[in-house]
Structures are given as C-alpha cells and as structure tokens.
Write a protein that holds these residues in place. Structure first.
Motif, mmCIF file in Angstrom:
data_model
loop_
_atom_site.group_PDB
_atom_site.id
_atom_site.type_symbol
_atom_site.label_atom_id
_atom_site.label_comp_id
_atom_site.label_asym_id
_atom_site.label_seq_id
_atom_site.Cartn_x
_atom_site.Cartn_y
_atom_site.Cartn_z
ATOM 1 N N LEU A 194 40.770 36.681 50.324
ATOM 2 C CA LEU A 194 41.538 35.756 49.498
ATOM 3 C C LEU A 194 42.158 36.518 48.332
ATOM 4 C CD1 LEU A 194 38.941 32.839 49.114
ATOM 5 C CD2 LEU A 194 40.847 32.937 50.715
ATOM 6 N N LEU A 195 43.396 36.207 48.020
ATOM 7 C CA LEU A 195 44.032 36.690 46.799
ATOM 8 C C LEU A 195 44.323 35.462 45.961
ATOM 9 C CD1 LEU A 195 44.409 39.215 48.589
ATOM 10 C CD2 LEU A 195 46.592 39.536 47.479
ATOM 11 N N VAL A 196 43.797 35.446 44.743
ATOM 12 C CA VAL A 196 43.838 34.265 43.889
ATOM 13 C C VAL A 196 44.324 34.677 42.504
ATOM 14 C CG1 VAL A 196 42.399 32.442 42.901
ATOM 15 C CG2 VAL A 196 41.884 33.317 45.174
ATOM 16 N N TYR A 224 42.593 42.720 39.592
ATOM 17 C CA TYR A 224 43.653 43.674 39.288
ATOM 18 C C TYR A 224 44.768 42.892 38.607
ATOM 19 C CZ TYR A 224 41.552 47.264 42.236
ATOM 20 O OH TYR A 224 40.713 48.197 42.768
ATOM 21 N N ALA A 225 45.015 43.171 37.341
ATOM 22 C CA ALA A 225 46.027 42.465 36.545
ATOM 23 C C ALA A 225 45.767 40.967 36.609
ATOM 24 C CB ALA A 225 47.422 42.838 37.017
ATOM 25 N N SER A 226 46.688 40.202 37.144
ATOM 26 C CA SER A 226 46.522 38.744 37.162
ATOM 27 C C SER A 226 45.994 38.229 38.496
ATOM 28 C CB SER A 226 47.862 38.075 36.853
ATOM 29 O OG SER A 226 48.775 38.353 37.886
ATOM 30 N N LEU A 227 45.653 39.136 39.412
ATOM 31 C CA LEU A 227 45.173 38.721 40.734
ATOM 32 C C LEU A 227 43.705 39.078 40.946
ATOM 33 C CD1 LEU A 227 48.080 39.728 43.142
ATOM 34 C CD2 LEU A 227 47.271 37.424 42.661
ATOM 35 N N PHE A 228 42.986 38.165 41.556
ATOM 36 C CA PHE A 228 41.625 38.425 42.004
ATOM 37 C C PHE A 228 41.661 38.636 43.509
ATOM 38 C CE2 PHE A 228 40.766 36.367 38.018
ATOM 39 C CZ PHE A 228 39.569 36.907 37.587
#
Length: 143
Positions: free
Chosen positions: A7-9, A63-67
């Motif tokens: 998942l990318l959240v 990473y930055a604004s993504l989990f």
C-alpha cells in the motif's frame, strides 16, 4: 508466500496505490486498509517500523509525504522488506525524479508496472533497477 499486499498512502490516510497478492473482497480490503493506516499513521518516528495486525506483519516506511506499507507473513524478514521498500522508492525516484504523491496519482499504471516487475505472486523476483525500468522506458519511447 511472503508479501501479501503493498500500500502507498499519503499523510491524510488516503490510499494512492494498493496491490494485493491474495484474494480479499472489496469490503475486506477497505476495512483492512483503514485499520492498518490508522495504526501506522498514529505511530511516531521513535517507534519501530514493524506492526503486527491480525495475521500479518506490517512493515512500513515514510518517504516525504508517502507511507509505503507492506503486509507480509509473520515469518518474513522485516529488514529484507525494509530493503525492498527502499528499492521500490529508489526505482521510482530514478524514473520520476524524486517521486512524490502526484507522480503516483498521475502515473498510477507505471507505478503498478514497476511493482509488478519486482513482485510476482507475493515473491520478490527482480531487484535490478535497470531491469525493472527498461520495459517502462521502451513503452515511453513508443509514444
């Protein structure tokens, strides 16, 4: 099998990419994603990147604004999965140039394609960034 889902959240908890390697109904996926995202986003940076949830071990990294969240079997090596997440980010960085949430949103098919090149049926099959990106570069040349 190893990897059960990826998942990318974003920081608000909105799923930007979801790839499952086992069958779950849409309702089960929605419930699972909601539970996992709430659990992982509520943790602070001092806590470890591994969480057990139901019959999964969740390995995640921001990473930055993504989990990037990966659900694996309980006997899977957490550090190897962290390395896999880092490889995925590096591969996306090489293609998009410092990957961000908008890259995933506007090029979702390419993000899925990269993931499909790396993971087959829940097993990591490719770790070479060049081999992962070469089919995508060939597709880009065709347009």
């Amino acid at each position: 099998m190893g990897i059960r889902f990826v998942l990318l959240v974003n920081k608000q908890g909105q799923t930007r990419l979801a790839q499952y390697y086992e069958y779950l109904t849409l309702e089960e996926r929605r419930a699972l994603e909601g539970e996992i995202v709430r659990k992982c986003l509520a943790r602070n940076e001092q806590q470890c990147s591994f969480v057990e949830h139901r019959n999964y071990k969740i390995v995640y990294r921001r990473y930055a604004s993504l989990f990037f969240l990966v659900g694996v079997d309980n006997d899977e090596n957490e550090l190897a999965i962290l390395e896999f997440i880092h490889l995925l980010v590096e591969t996306m960085d090489r293609h998009f140039g410092n990957v961000c949430e908008l890259d995933i949103m506007f090029h979702l098919e390419k993000a899925h394609f990269m993931l499909e090149e790396m993971v087959m049926n829940g097993c990591i099959v490719e770790t070479s960034k060049s081999n992962i990106l070469s089919p995508i570069q060939l597709m880009d040349k065709g347009f």
